[in-house]
Write a protein that holds these residues in place. Structure first.
Motif, short mmCIF file in Angstrom:
data_model
loop_
_atom_site.label_atom_id
_atom_site.label_comp_id
_atom_site.label_asym_id
_atom_site.label_seq_id
_atom_site.Cartn_x
_atom_site.Cartn_y
_atom_site.Cartn_z
N ASP A 182 7.93 -0.45 21.95
CA ASP A 182 8.72 -1.24 22.89
C ASP A 182 8.61 -2.72 22.54
O ASP A 182 9.49 -3.51 22.85
N GLY A 183 7.49 -3.08 21.94
CA GLY A 183 7.29 -4.49 21.62
C GLY A 183 6.32 -4.67 20.47
O GLY A 183 5.65 -3.72 20.05
N LEU A 184 6.28 -5.88 19.96
CA LEU A 184 5.39 -6.21 18.84
C LEU A 184 4.60 -7.47 19.16
O LEU A 184 5.17 -8.44 19.70
N LEU A 185 3.33 -7.43 18.79
CA LEU A 185 2.52 -8.65 18.78
C LEU A 185 2.42 -9.01 17.31
O LEU A 185 2.03 -8.16 16.50
N ILE A 186 2.78 -10.23 16.96
CA ILE A 186 2.68 -10.60 15.54
C ILE A 186 1.71 -11.77 15.41
O ILE A 186 1.96 -12.85 15.93
N GLY A 187 0.60 -11.54 14.72
CA GLY A 187 -0.39 -12.59 14.53
C GLY A 187 -0.36 -13.08 13.10
O GLY A 187 -0.25 -12.28 12.16
N THR A 188 -0.44 -14.40 12.94
CA THR A 188 -0.42 -14.95 11.58
C THR A 188 -1.16 -16.28 11.50
O THR A 188 -1.14 -17.05 12.47
N PRO A 189 -1.81 -16.54 10.36
CA PRO A 189 -2.29 -17.90 10.14
C PRO A 189 -1.11 -18.76 9.69
O PRO A 189 -0.12 -18.22 9.18
N VAL A 190 -1.21 -20.08 9.89
CA VAL A 190 -0.23 -20.97 9.28
C VAL A 190 -0.70 -21.22 7.85
O VAL A 190 -1.84 -21.60 7.63
N TYR A 191 0.18 -20.93 6.90
CA TYR A 191 -0.09 -21.22 5.49
C TYR A 191 1.00 -22.14 5.01
O TYR A 191 2.20 -21.79 5.08
N LYS A 192 0.63 -23.31 4.51
CA LYS A 192 1.61 -24.25 3.94
C LYS A 192 2.81 -24.44 4.87
O LYS A 192 3.97 -24.25 4.47
N ALA A 193 2.49 -24.74 6.11
CA ALA A 193 3.51 -25.06 7.11
C ALA A 193 4.44 -23.90 7.47
O ALA A 193 5.53 -24.12 8.01
N SER A 194 4.02 -22.68 7.19
CA SER A 194 4.85 -21.52 7.53
C SER A 194 3.92 -20.38 7.95
O SER A 194 2.71 -20.57 8.07
N PHE A 195 4.49 -19.20 8.17
CA PHE A 195 3.62 -18.05 8.42
C PHE A 195 3.17 -17.49 7.07
O PHE A 195 3.69 -17.92 6.03
N SER A 196 2.23 -16.56 7.05
CA SER A 196 1.67 -16.16 5.76
C SER A 196 2.71 -15.42 4.91
O SER A 196 3.52 -14.65 5.41
N GLY A 197 2.63 -15.66 3.60
CA GLY A 197 3.54 -14.98 2.68
C GLY A 197 3.31 -13.48 2.69
O GLY A 197 4.25 -12.68 2.54
N ALA A 198 2.05 -13.08 2.91
CA ALA A 198 1.74 -11.64 2.95
C ALA A 198 2.50 -10.97 4.09
O ALA A 198 3.04 -9.87 3.94
N LEU A 199 2.56 -11.65 5.23
CA LEU A 199 3.30 -11.08 6.37
C LEU A 199 4.79 -10.95 6.02
O LEU A 199 5.43 -9.97 6.37
N LYS A 200 5.30 -11.94 5.29
CA LYS A 200 6.73 -11.89 4.93
C LYS A 200 7.02 -10.66 4.06
O LYS A 200 8.05 -10.00 4.22
N THR A 201 6.08 -10.34 3.15
CA THR A 201 6.34 -9.19 2.27
C THR A 201 6.44 -7.90 3.09
O THR A 201 7.15 -6.98 2.72
N LEU A 202 5.71 -7.85 4.22
CA LEU A 202 5.78 -6.65 5.07
C LEU A 202 7.06 -6.66 5.91
O LEU A 202 7.78 -5.65 5.97
N LEU A 203 7.37 -7.81 6.51
CA LEU A 203 8.58 -7.87 7.34
C LEU A 203 9.83 -7.60 6.50
O LEU A 203 10.81 -7.04 6.99
N ASP A 204 9.78 -7.99 5.21
CA ASP A 204 10.93 -7.75 4.32
C ASP A 204 11.24 -6.26 4.16
O ASP A 204 12.35 -5.90 3.78
N LEU A 205 10.24 -5.41 4.43
CA LEU A 205 10.45 -3.97 4.23
C LEU A 205 11.04 -3.27 5.45
O LEU A 205 11.38 -2.09 5.40
N LEU A 206 11.16 -4.01 6.55
CA LEU A 206 11.73 -3.39 7.76
C LEU A 206 13.25 -3.31 7.63
O LEU A 206 13.89 -4.25 7.16
N PRO A 207 13.85 -2.20 8.06
CA PRO A 207 15.31 -2.11 8.05
C PRO A 207 15.94 -3.20 8.94
O PRO A 207 15.28 -3.70 9.87
N GLU A 208 17.20 -3.52 8.67
CA GLU A 208 17.81 -4.71 9.25
C GLU A 208 17.78 -4.80 10.78
O GLU A 208 17.56 -5.87 11.33
N ARG A 209 18.01 -3.70 11.48
CA ARG A 209 18.09 -3.79 12.94
C ARG A 209 16.79 -3.34 13.63
O ARG A 209 16.78 -3.04 14.82
#
Ligand SMILES: Cc1cc2nc3c(=O)[nH]c(=O)nc-3n(C[C@H](O)[C@H](O)[C@H](O)COP(=O)(O)O)c2cc1C
Length: 193
Positions: A68-95
């Motif tokens: 029903d919901g997501l908690l997303i935790g991340t460190p700030v890396y270089k003024a953004s969220f972590s690149g590792a998290l992005k690699t995971l979010l990139d694998l989620l289907p579009e909707r």
């Protein structure tokens, strides 16, 4: 109610992870099932080579679909969220995040990048069709101390209060979503009869 908690820190000892654990405990105390996922639980090559069909990745996609919901935790890396998290979010289907409530939790070395969630993470969640990204909770390192307790450490008083406020909104959002789903299911049943 099911929430998937995602820890986006590549560090084994993680301050954002401590905040996430406190949040998960609060949710569990309020009757919410929490499935915790850490970026470190994935095979790095699956993430780097975008292996959508890896068993861990498909299990993650299924868990998000059921949540029903997501908690997303991340460190700030270089003024953004972590690149590792992005690699995971990139694998989620579009909707994937359509109809889900998301509470972002971020930690940084200073308040200089406290808006990183707003300008960096929120557009990604919006690309995944999330319509309800709550005002997240940002903490600086000095507000979190490591410790030997079950949650991996403690939060200072101000952060504890801000986290609780954020979680109360999140919980309300989850309840609205569950009620709307039940109403929808009732409507379909009436139509079928
Ligand atoms: C590679 C790297 C880059 C970082 N970049 C920033 C930054 O741009 N802004 C900031 O406020 N903190 C920055 N930090 C500090 C972390 O965001 C901070 O220590 C955070 O709480 C770490 O979370 P974690 O323990 O969950 O990994 C950086 C830390 C690392 C290791």
């Amino acid at each position: 109610m099911l929430v998937v908690s995602i820890s986006g820190s590549p560090s084994t000892r993680s301050r954002s992870g401590v905040v996430l654990k406190h949040a998960a405990q609060w949710l569990a105390d309020h009757g919410v099932d929490v499935k915790a996922v850490r970026i470190q639980d994935f095979n790095a090559e699956d993430l780097l080579y975008a292996r959508f069909d890896s068993p861990e990745v498909t299990a993650f996609i299924d868990a998000v679909a059921k949540a029903d919901g997501l908690l997303i935790g991340t460190p700030v890396y270089k003024a953004s969220f972590s690149g590792a998290l992005k690699t995971l979010l990139d694998l989620l289907p579009e909707r994937s995040l359509h109809g889900k409530v998301v509470l972002p939790l971020a930690t940084g070395g200073s308040i200089a990048h406290m808006l990183a969630v707003d300008y960096a993470l929120k557009p990604v969640l919006s690309a995944l069709k999330c319509q309800e990204v709550l005002h997240g909770v940002f903490a600086i390192d000095s507000q979190i101390s490591y410790g030997d307790n079950d949650l991996g450490g403690d939060l200072d008083e101000l952060l504890t209060q801000r986290l609780q406020d954020g979680l109360e909104h999140f919980h309300l959002g989850l309840q609205h979503r569950t009620n709307a789903r039940h109403k929808e299911a009732g409507g379909h049943l009436k139509l079928a009869l």
